[in-house]
Design an enzyme around this catalytic site. Structure first.
Site, PDB file in Angstrom:
ATOM      1  N   GLY A  89      63.949   0.707  80.022  1.00 18.05           N
ATOM      2  CA  GLY A  89      63.323   1.749  80.987  1.00 18.05           C
ATOM      3  C   GLY A  89      62.851   2.886  79.966  1.00 18.05           C
ATOM      4  N   VAL A 126      63.684  17.374  70.569  1.00 14.84           N
ATOM      5  CA  VAL A 126      64.567  16.575  69.393  1.00 14.84           C
ATOM      6  C   VAL A 126      63.156  17.245  67.437  1.00 14.84           C
ATOM      7  CG1 VAL A 126      64.785  14.524  68.086  1.00 14.84           C
ATOM      8  CG2 VAL A 126      65.828  14.874  69.981  1.00 14.84           C
ATOM      9  N   ARG A 184      61.616  -3.766  74.400  1.00 15.89           N
ATOM     10  CA  ARG A 184      62.650  -3.824  74.500  1.00 15.89           C
ATOM     11  C   ARG A 184      62.361  -5.333  73.050  1.00 15.89           C
ATOM     12  NH1 ARG A 184      62.785  -2.926  79.898  1.00 15.89           N
ATOM     13  NH2 ARG A 184      64.456  -1.537  80.376  1.00 15.89           N
ATOM     14  N   GLY A 218      69.364   4.225  77.203  1.00 10.32           N
ATOM     15  CA  GLY A 218      70.032   3.859  78.530  1.00 10.32           C
ATOM     16  C   GLY A 218      71.149   3.197  77.894  1.00 10.32           C
ATOM     17  N   ASP A 219      71.873   2.408  78.480  1.00  5.65           N
ATOM     18  CA  ASP A 219      73.598   1.553  78.256  1.00  5.65           C
ATOM     19  C   ASP A 219      73.189   0.007  77.144  1.00  5.65           C
ATOM     20  OD1 ASP A 219      75.283   2.768  80.036  1.00  5.65           O
ATOM     21  OD2 ASP A 219      75.126   0.791  81.181  1.00  5.65           O
ATOM     22  N   THR A 260      67.094   7.451  81.540  1.00  6.60           N
ATOM     23  CA  THR A 260      66.918   6.411  82.736  1.00  6.60           C
ATOM     24  C   THR A 260      66.646   7.188  84.310  1.00  6.60           C
ATOM     25  OG1 THR A 260      68.270   4.164  83.825  1.00  6.60           O
ATOM     26  CG2 THR A 260      69.256   5.763  82.472  1.00  6.60           C
ATOM     27  N   ASP A 276      67.898   5.851  87.089  1.00  6.28           N
ATOM     28  CA  ASP A 276      69.006   5.364  87.690  1.00  6.28           C
ATOM     29  C   ASP A 276      70.087   6.101  87.665  1.00  6.28           C
ATOM     30  OD1 ASP A 276      67.615   2.674  88.079  1.00  6.28           O
ATOM     31  OD2 ASP A 276      68.627   1.781  86.510  1.00  6.28           O
ATOM     32  N   ASP A 297      72.745   5.678  86.161  1.00  3.88           N
ATOM     33  CA  ASP A 297      73.735   4.659  86.239  1.00  3.88           C
ATOM     34  C   ASP A 297      74.983   4.938  84.588  1.00  3.88           C
ATOM     35  OD1 ASP A 297      72.111   3.771  84.602  1.00  3.88           O
ATOM     36  OD2 ASP A 297      71.905   1.826  85.356  1.00  3.88           O
ATOM     37  N   ARG A 354      69.569  -1.249  90.691  1.00  4.20           N
ATOM     38  CA  ARG A 354      70.028  -2.737  90.657  1.00  4.20           C
ATOM     39  C   ARG A 354      72.099  -2.803  90.752  1.00  4.20           C
ATOM     40  NH1 ARG A 354      66.263  -4.221  86.567  1.00  4.20           N
ATOM     41  NH2 ARG A 354      64.508  -5.195  87.704  1.00  4.20           N
ATOM     42  N   ALA A 402      67.064   9.922 106.005  1.00  2.00           N
ATOM     43  CA  ALA A 402      67.761   8.388 106.335  1.00  2.00           C
ATOM     44  C   ALA A 402      68.453   8.474 107.625  1.00  2.00           C
ATOM     45  CB  ALA A 402      67.719   7.530 105.695  1.00  2.00           C
ATOM     46  N   HIS A 433      57.417   0.577  90.753  1.00  2.00           N
ATOM     47  CA  HIS A 433      57.471   1.536  89.523  1.00  2.00           C
ATOM     48  C   HIS A 433      57.289   2.806  89.371  1.00  2.00           C
ATOM     49  CE1 HIS A 433      57.965  -2.605  88.277  1.00  2.00           C
ATOM     50  NE2 HIS A 433      58.512  -1.836  87.232  1.00  2.00           N
ATOM     51  N   ARG A 473      58.898   5.384  88.423  1.00  2.00           N
ATOM     52  CA  ARG A 473      59.485   5.434  86.457  1.00  2.00           C
ATOM     53  C   ARG A 473      58.446   6.497  86.641  1.00  2.00           C
ATOM     54  NH1 ARG A 473      62.379   0.842  84.813  1.00  2.00           N
ATOM     55  NH2 ARG A 473      60.862  -0.116  83.365  1.00  2.00           N
TER      56      ARG A 473
HETATM   57  P1  ADP Z   1      68.232   0.219  78.302  1.00  2.00           P
HETATM   58  O1  ADP Z   1      68.602   0.701  76.650  1.00  2.00           O
HETATM   59  O2  ADP Z   1      67.406   1.420  79.001  1.00  2.00           O
HETATM   60  O3  ADP Z   1      69.386  -0.032  79.081  1.00  2.00           O
HETATM   61  P2  ADP Z   1      67.906  -2.246  76.996  1.00  2.00           P
HETATM   62  O4  ADP Z   1      68.962  -2.901  77.691  1.00  2.00           O
HETATM   63  O5  ADP Z   1      66.514  -3.018  77.674  1.00  2.00           O
HETATM   64  O6  ADP Z   1      67.157  -1.109  77.895  1.00  2.00           O
HETATM   65  O7  ADP Z   1      68.499  -2.275  75.491  1.00  2.00           O
HETATM   66  C1  ADP Z   1      67.079  -1.707  75.231  1.00  2.00           C
HETATM   67  C2  ADP Z   1      67.336  -2.219  73.821  1.00  2.00           C
HETATM   68  O8  ADP Z   1      68.617  -1.986  72.780  1.00  2.00           O
HETATM   69  C3  ADP Z   1      66.659  -3.967  73.910  1.00  2.00           C
HETATM   70  O9  ADP Z   1      65.760  -4.565  73.198  1.00  2.00           O
HETATM   71  C4  ADP Z   1      68.078  -4.544  71.990  1.00  2.00           C
HETATM   72  O10 ADP Z   1      66.456  -4.194  71.263  1.00  2.00           O
HETATM   73  C5  ADP Z   1      68.941  -3.406  72.047  1.00  2.00           C
HETATM   74  N1  ADP Z   1      69.750  -4.111  72.475  1.00  2.00           N
HETATM   75  C6  ADP Z   1      70.425  -3.899  73.821  1.00  2.00           C
HETATM   76  N2  ADP Z   1      71.262  -4.743  74.456  1.00  2.00           N
HETATM   77  C7  ADP Z   1      71.730  -4.760  72.009  1.00  2.00           C
HETATM   78  C8  ADP Z   1      73.574  -5.461  71.817  1.00  2.00           C
HETATM   79  N3  ADP Z   1      74.041  -5.988  73.053  1.00  2.00           N
HETATM   80  N4  ADP Z   1      72.797  -5.813  70.398  1.00  2.00           N
HETATM   81  C9  ADP Z   1      72.375  -4.314  69.936  1.00  2.00           C
HETATM   82  N5  ADP Z   1      70.456  -4.668  70.287  1.00  2.00           N
HETATM   83  C10 ADP Z   1      70.905  -4.880  71.824  1.00  2.00           C
END
Ligand code: ADP
Length: 324
Positions: free
Chosen positions: A11, A23, A72, A102-103, A126, A128, A130, A172, A187, A254, A257
Protein backbone atom coordinates in the site's frame (compact mmCIF):
# COMPACT_ATOMS: atom_id res chain seq x y z
CA UNK A 1 28.17 -1.81 -0.83
CA UNK A 2 28.46 -0.05 -4.19
CA UNK A 3 24.99 0.07 -5.64
CA UNK A 4 21.75 0.30 -3.66
CA UNK A 5 18.36 -0.61 -5.13
CA UNK A 6 15.31 1.16 -3.72
CA UNK A 7 11.69 0.15 -4.16
CA UNK A 8 8.23 0.95 -2.80
CA UNK A 9 5.89 -1.97 -2.25
CA UNK A 10 2.42 -2.78 -0.95
CA UNK A 11 0.00 0.00 0.00
CA UNK A 12 1.34 3.45 -0.86
CA UNK A 13 1.49 6.28 1.65
CA UNK A 14 2.37 9.98 1.64
CA UNK A 15 6.05 10.41 2.41
CA UNK A 16 7.25 7.52 0.26
CA UNK A 17 8.60 9.99 -2.31
CA UNK A 18 10.42 11.93 0.37
CA UNK A 19 11.97 8.63 1.48
CA UNK A 20 13.03 7.73 -2.07
CA UNK A 21 14.61 11.17 -2.37
CA UNK A 22 16.44 10.68 0.88
CA UNK A 23 17.77 7.25 -0.11
CA UNK A 24 18.92 8.51 -3.52
CA UNK A 25 20.65 11.58 -2.12
CA UNK A 26 22.26 9.74 0.78
CA UNK A 27 23.75 7.32 -1.76
CA UNK A 28 25.05 10.25 -3.81
CA UNK A 29 26.43 11.89 -0.68
CA UNK A 30 28.44 8.75 0.06
CA UNK A 31 29.48 8.32 -3.57
CA UNK A 32 27.63 5.11 -4.20
CA UNK A 33 25.16 4.41 -6.98
CA UNK A 34 21.43 4.14 -6.57
CA UNK A 35 18.94 2.31 -8.76
CA UNK A 36 15.20 2.89 -8.60
CA UNK A 37 13.20 -0.32 -8.95
CA UNK A 38 9.71 0.26 -10.35
CA UNK A 39 6.50 -1.43 -9.13
CA UNK A 40 7.98 -3.05 -6.07
CA UNK A 41 9.00 -6.69 -6.23
CA UNK A 42 7.23 -7.13 -9.56
CA UNK A 43 9.65 -4.66 -11.15
CA UNK A 44 12.52 -6.54 -9.56
CA UNK A 45 11.35 -9.70 -11.31
CA UNK A 46 10.93 -7.88 -14.63
CA UNK A 47 14.15 -5.89 -14.38
CA UNK A 48 12.30 -2.57 -14.44
CA UNK A 49 15.22 -0.46 -13.15
CA UNK A 50 16.37 3.10 -13.58
CA UNK A 51 19.55 4.78 -12.44
CA UNK A 52 18.84 7.62 -10.06
CA UNK A 53 21.00 10.58 -9.17
CA UNK A 54 20.36 13.51 -6.87
CA UNK A 55 18.66 15.43 -9.71
CA UNK A 56 16.22 12.65 -10.54
CA UNK A 57 14.42 13.29 -7.26
CA UNK A 58 13.96 17.04 -7.61
CA UNK A 59 10.58 18.40 -6.55
CA UNK A 60 9.15 15.23 -5.09
CA UNK A 61 9.57 15.87 -1.37
CA UNK A 62 6.07 17.40 -1.37
CA UNK A 63 4.33 14.81 -3.56
CA UNK A 64 1.98 12.08 -2.37
CA UNK A 65 2.07 8.57 -3.82
CA UNK A 66 5.33 7.12 -5.12
CA UNK A 67 7.18 7.99 -8.33
CA UNK A 68 8.55 4.44 -8.37
CA UNK A 69 4.97 3.08 -8.33
CA UNK A 70 3.90 0.29 -6.05
CA UNK A 71 2.52 -3.14 -6.79
CA UNK A 72 1.49 -6.36 -5.19
CA UNK A 73 3.50 -9.20 -6.69
CA UNK A 74 2.20 -12.75 -6.41
CA UNK A 75 5.18 -13.99 -8.39
CA UNK A 76 7.58 -12.79 -5.70
CA UNK A 77 5.88 -15.19 -3.32
CA UNK A 78 7.24 -18.08 -5.40
CA UNK A 79 10.89 -19.31 -5.29
CA UNK A 80 11.05 -18.99 -9.12
CA UNK A 81 9.98 -15.34 -8.94
CA UNK A 82 12.57 -14.52 -6.31
CA UNK A 83 15.24 -16.35 -8.33
CA UNK A 84 14.49 -14.15 -11.36
CA UNK A 85 14.58 -11.08 -9.16
CA UNK A 86 17.96 -12.09 -7.77
CA UNK A 87 19.40 -12.66 -11.25
CA UNK A 88 18.24 -9.21 -12.32
CA UNK A 89 19.82 -7.56 -9.30
CA UNK A 90 23.13 -9.32 -9.96
CA UNK A 91 23.03 -8.34 -13.64
CA UNK A 92 22.49 -4.72 -12.70
CA UNK A 93 25.26 -4.84 -10.11
CA UNK A 94 22.87 -4.00 -7.27
CA UNK A 95 24.27 -5.30 -3.99
CA UNK A 96 21.81 -4.05 -1.37
CA UNK A 97 18.12 -3.21 -1.10
CA UNK A 98 16.05 -0.56 0.64
CA UNK A 99 12.42 -1.69 0.83
CA UNK A 100 9.84 0.99 1.60
CA UNK A 101 6.58 -0.70 2.55
CA UNK A 102 4.64 -2.54 5.21
CA UNK A 103 4.61 -5.94 6.91
CA UNK A 104 4.13 -7.91 3.71
CA UNK A 105 6.98 -6.15 1.94
CA UNK A 106 9.27 -6.78 4.90
CA UNK A 107 8.29 -10.46 4.94
CA UNK A 108 9.25 -10.72 1.28
CA UNK A 109 12.52 -8.88 1.91
CA UNK A 110 13.46 -11.10 4.82
CA UNK A 111 12.73 -14.25 2.84
CA UNK A 112 14.80 -12.93 -0.07
CA UNK A 113 17.67 -12.28 2.31
CA UNK A 114 17.47 -15.76 3.80
CA UNK A 115 17.66 -17.35 0.35
CA UNK A 116 20.35 -15.18 -1.24
CA UNK A 117 22.07 -13.54 1.71
CA UNK A 118 21.18 -10.21 0.10
CA UNK A 119 21.44 -7.14 2.39
CA UNK A 120 17.99 -5.61 3.06
CA UNK A 121 16.88 -2.64 5.14
CA UNK A 122 13.20 -1.71 5.52
CA UNK A 123 11.57 1.71 5.86
CA UNK A 124 8.03 1.52 7.29
CA UNK A 125 5.57 3.15 4.90
CA UNK A 126 1.86 2.74 5.63
CA UNK A 127 -0.80 5.13 6.85
CA UNK A 128 -2.09 2.59 9.39
CA UNK A 129 0.86 2.94 11.78
CA UNK A 130 0.52 -0.76 12.52
CA UNK A 131 4.20 -1.69 12.53
CA UNK A 132 6.12 -2.67 15.63
CA UNK A 133 9.39 -0.84 16.30
CA UNK A 134 8.41 2.68 15.30
CA UNK A 135 6.11 5.21 16.90
CA UNK A 136 5.25 6.56 13.45
CA UNK A 137 5.16 4.99 9.98
CA UNK A 138 5.50 7.17 6.88
CA UNK A 139 2.16 8.64 5.92
CA UNK A 140 0.45 8.17 9.26
CA UNK A 141 0.74 11.78 10.35
CA UNK A 142 -0.47 13.03 6.97
CA UNK A 143 -3.43 10.63 7.07
CA UNK A 144 -4.35 11.87 10.55
CA UNK A 145 -4.38 15.44 9.29
CA UNK A 146 -6.46 14.47 6.25
CA UNK A 147 -8.99 12.66 8.43
CA UNK A 148 -9.25 15.50 10.94
CA UNK A 149 -9.76 18.03 8.16
CA UNK A 150 -12.49 15.86 6.63
CA UNK A 151 -14.27 15.36 9.95
CA UNK A 152 -14.14 19.12 10.61
CA UNK A 153 -16.06 19.59 7.37
CA UNK A 154 -18.53 16.84 8.24
CA UNK A 155 -19.06 18.48 11.62
CA UNK A 156 -20.20 21.70 9.92
CA UNK A 157 -23.00 19.91 8.13
CA UNK A 158 -23.74 17.64 11.12
CA UNK A 159 -24.33 20.57 13.41
CA UNK A 160 -26.40 22.51 10.87
CA UNK A 161 -28.85 19.62 10.63
CA UNK A 162 -28.61 18.15 14.13
CA UNK A 163 -27.36 14.90 12.74
CA UNK A 164 -25.31 12.00 13.96
CA UNK A 165 -22.50 11.01 11.61
CA UNK A 166 -20.70 7.70 11.50
CA UNK A 167 -17.36 8.34 9.85
CA UNK A 168 -15.47 5.24 8.75
CA UNK A 169 -11.71 5.59 8.56
CA UNK A 170 -8.98 3.18 7.45
CA UNK A 171 -7.58 0.65 9.90
CA UNK A 172 -8.46 -3.02 9.39
CA UNK A 173 -6.29 -4.28 12.20
CA UNK A 174 -5.27 -1.13 14.03
CA UNK A 175 -7.17 1.73 15.59
CA UNK A 176 -4.38 4.29 15.54
CA UNK A 177 -5.97 6.52 12.90
CA UNK A 178 -9.45 6.28 14.41
CA UNK A 179 -8.28 6.92 17.95
CA UNK A 180 -5.99 9.84 17.28
CA UNK A 181 -8.02 11.53 14.55
CA UNK A 182 -11.14 10.90 16.64
CA UNK A 183 -9.69 12.77 19.60
CA UNK A 184 -8.30 15.47 17.33
CA UNK A 185 -11.64 16.01 15.66
CA UNK A 186 -13.64 15.81 18.89
CA UNK A 187 -15.53 12.58 18.20
CA UNK A 188 -18.22 11.47 20.61
CA UNK A 189 -17.24 7.83 20.39
CA UNK A 190 -14.42 5.95 18.70
CA UNK A 191 -14.74 2.32 17.64
CA UNK A 192 -11.47 0.48 17.09
CA UNK A 193 -10.38 -3.13 16.45
CA UNK A 194 -8.47 -3.32 19.74
CA UNK A 195 -11.50 -2.72 21.94
CA UNK A 196 -15.11 -3.81 21.62
CA UNK A 197 -17.21 -1.00 23.00
CA UNK A 198 -20.37 -3.08 22.64
CA UNK A 199 -23.66 -2.02 21.09
CA UNK A 200 -25.37 -1.36 24.41
CA UNK A 201 -22.69 1.01 25.59
CA UNK A 202 -22.74 2.82 22.27
CA UNK A 203 -26.50 3.38 22.51
CA UNK A 204 -26.19 4.45 26.12
CA UNK A 205 -23.45 6.91 25.30
CA UNK A 206 -25.41 8.41 22.42
CA UNK A 207 -28.48 8.73 24.60
CA UNK A 208 -26.48 10.44 27.31
CA UNK A 209 -24.96 12.81 24.84
CA UNK A 210 -28.39 13.83 23.51
CA UNK A 211 -29.66 14.32 27.06
CA UNK A 212 -26.67 16.49 27.90
CA UNK A 213 -27.70 18.96 25.23
CA UNK A 214 -25.50 17.98 22.30
CA UNK A 215 -27.41 18.42 19.09
CA UNK A 216 -25.00 16.74 16.72
CA UNK A 217 -22.41 14.04 17.11
CA UNK A 218 -19.56 12.36 15.31
CA UNK A 219 -18.68 8.72 15.86
CA UNK A 220 -15.39 7.60 14.29
CA UNK A 221 -15.24 3.97 13.27
CA UNK A 222 -12.16 2.04 12.16
CA UNK A 223 -12.80 -0.42 9.30
CA UNK A 224 -11.84 -3.34 11.51
CA UNK A 225 -13.87 -2.43 14.59
CA UNK A 226 -15.22 -5.35 16.58
CA UNK A 227 -18.77 -4.21 17.21
CA UNK A 228 -20.05 -6.88 14.81
CA UNK A 229 -21.92 -4.68 12.33
CA UNK A 230 -20.64 -2.78 9.34
CA UNK A 231 -21.10 0.96 9.38
CA UNK A 232 -24.37 0.86 7.39
CA UNK A 233 -25.86 -1.88 9.58
CA UNK A 234 -24.82 0.17 12.57
CA UNK A 235 -26.67 3.20 11.23
CA UNK A 236 -29.86 1.10 10.83
CA UNK A 237 -29.44 -0.36 14.30
CA UNK A 238 -29.00 3.01 15.97
CA UNK A 239 -31.91 4.56 14.07
CA UNK A 240 -34.13 1.64 15.07
CA UNK A 241 -33.18 1.96 18.72
CA UNK A 242 -32.81 5.72 19.02
CA UNK A 243 -35.43 7.20 16.68
CA UNK A 244 -34.55 10.69 17.89
CA UNK A 245 -31.32 10.46 15.89
CA UNK A 246 -31.01 11.24 12.19
CA UNK A 247 -27.94 9.22 11.21
CA UNK A 248 -25.66 9.64 8.19
CA UNK A 249 -22.66 7.60 7.12
CA UNK A 250 -19.47 8.87 5.55
CA UNK A 251 -16.79 6.42 4.42
CA UNK A 252 -13.62 8.40 3.85
CA UNK A 253 -11.86 5.71 1.79
CA UNK A 254 -8.77 6.11 -0.32
CA UNK A 255 -8.47 9.87 0.00
CA UNK A 256 -6.79 9.01 3.30
CA UNK A 257 -3.83 7.55 1.43
CA UNK A 258 -3.24 10.57 -0.76
CA UNK A 259 -2.16 14.15 -0.54
CA UNK A 260 0.96 16.11 0.08
CA UNK A 261 2.91 14.72 3.05
CA UNK A 262 2.90 16.72 6.27
CA UNK A 263 6.10 18.37 7.44
CA UNK A 264 6.41 15.63 10.05
CA UNK A 265 6.29 12.88 7.42
CA UNK A 266 8.82 14.68 5.20
CA UNK A 267 11.28 15.06 8.05
CA UNK A 268 10.72 11.47 9.16
CA UNK A 269 11.24 10.19 5.60
CA UNK A 270 14.46 12.18 5.27
CA UNK A 271 15.81 10.83 8.56
CA UNK A 272 14.83 7.22 7.88
CA UNK A 273 16.31 7.28 4.36
CA UNK A 274 19.67 8.49 5.67
CA UNK A 275 19.70 5.82 8.37
CA UNK A 276 18.70 3.07 5.94
CA UNK A 277 21.57 3.74 3.53
CA UNK A 278 24.14 4.38 6.25
CA UNK A 279 23.15 1.14 8.00
CA UNK A 280 23.78 -0.77 4.77
CA UNK A 281 27.15 0.94 4.46
CA UNK A 282 27.96 -0.22 7.99
CA UNK A 283 27.30 -3.77 6.85
CA UNK A 284 23.94 -4.13 8.57
CA UNK A 285 21.07 -6.12 7.12
CA UNK A 286 17.59 -7.34 8.08
CA UNK A 287 16.67 -4.27 10.06
CA UNK A 288 13.84 -1.80 9.86
CA UNK A 289 14.65 1.83 10.54
CA UNK A 290 12.09 3.57 12.72
CA UNK A 291 11.43 6.28 15.23
CA UNK A 292 11.40 5.59 18.97
CA UNK A 293 11.30 8.37 21.56
CA UNK A 294 12.13 10.75 18.72
CA UNK A 295 15.38 8.91 17.94
CA UNK A 296 15.99 6.98 14.74
CA UNK A 297 16.47 3.33 15.66
CA UNK A 298 16.96 -0.11 14.13
CA UNK A 299 14.61 -3.00 14.86
CA UNK A 300 15.29 -6.51 13.48
CA UNK A 301 12.89 -7.03 10.56
CA UNK A 302 11.70 -10.24 12.14
CA UNK A 303 10.55 -8.38 15.25
CA UNK A 304 9.00 -5.61 13.17
CA UNK A 305 6.94 -8.22 11.33
CA UNK A 306 5.98 -10.34 14.32
CA UNK A 307 5.50 -7.64 16.94
CA UNK A 308 2.25 -5.79 17.41
CA UNK A 309 2.12 -2.03 17.57
CA UNK A 310 -0.13 -1.38 20.54
CA UNK A 311 -2.47 1.56 20.81
CA UNK A 312 -1.91 3.94 23.68
CA UNK A 313 -4.65 2.91 26.13
CA UNK A 314 -4.43 6.23 27.91
CA UNK A 315 -5.90 7.77 24.76
CA UNK A 316 -9.08 5.74 25.28
CA UNK A 317 -9.50 7.37 28.66
CA UNK A 318 -8.73 10.82 27.26
CA UNK A 319 -11.33 10.28 24.58
CA UNK A 320 -13.92 9.23 27.16
CA UNK A 321 -13.23 12.30 29.29
CA UNK A 322 -13.35 14.59 26.25
CA UNK A 323 -16.82 13.39 25.32
CA UNK A 324 -18.27 14.35 28.69
P1 ADP B 1 2.42 -4.28 2.67
O1 ADP B 1 3.88 -4.27 2.45
O2 ADP B 1 1.83 -2.92 2.58
O3 ADP B 1 2.03 -5.04 3.92
P2 ADP B 1 1.51 -6.55 1.00
O4 ADP B 1 1.14 -7.40 2.15
O5 ADP B 1 0.60 -6.47 -0.16
O6 ADP B 1 1.75 -5.02 1.42
O7 ADP B 1 2.93 -7.03 0.50
C1 ADP B 1 3.58 -6.41 -0.57
C2 ADP B 1 4.32 -7.42 -1.41
O8 ADP B 1 5.33 -8.06 -0.64
C3 ADP B 1 3.48 -8.56 -1.95
O9 ADP B 1 2.78 -8.22 -3.12
C4 ADP B 1 4.54 -9.62 -2.24
O10 ADP B 1 5.18 -9.37 -3.46
C5 ADP B 1 5.51 -9.40 -1.11
N1 ADP B 1 5.22 -10.37 -0.04
C6 ADP B 1 4.28 -10.29 0.92
N2 ADP B 1 4.27 -11.40 1.68
C7 ADP B 1 5.21 -12.21 1.17
C8 ADP B 1 5.69 -13.53 1.49
N3 ADP B 1 5.17 -14.23 2.50
N4 ADP B 1 6.68 -14.03 0.73
C9 ADP B 1 7.21 -13.35 -0.29
N5 ADP B 1 6.81 -12.13 -0.65
C10 ADP B 1 5.83 -11.55 0.06
Amino acid sequence: IKKVGVLTSGGDSPGMNAAIRSVVRTCAYHNIECIGIYRGYQGMIEGDFKEMGPRSVNNIVNKGGTILKSARSLEFKTPEGRKKAHENLLKAGIDALVVIGGDGSFTGGLLFNSEYNFPVIGIPGTIDNDIFGTSHTLGYDTALNTVVESIDKIRDTASSHNRLFFVEVMGRDAGHIALNAGIGAGAEEILIPEEDLGLDRLLESLQKSKASGKSSSIVVIAEGDKIGKNVFELKDYVEANLPEYDVRVSVLGHMQRGGSPSCFDRVLASRLGVKAVESLLEGKSNYMVGLQNDKVTLTPLEQAIKGKSEIDRELLRVSEIMST
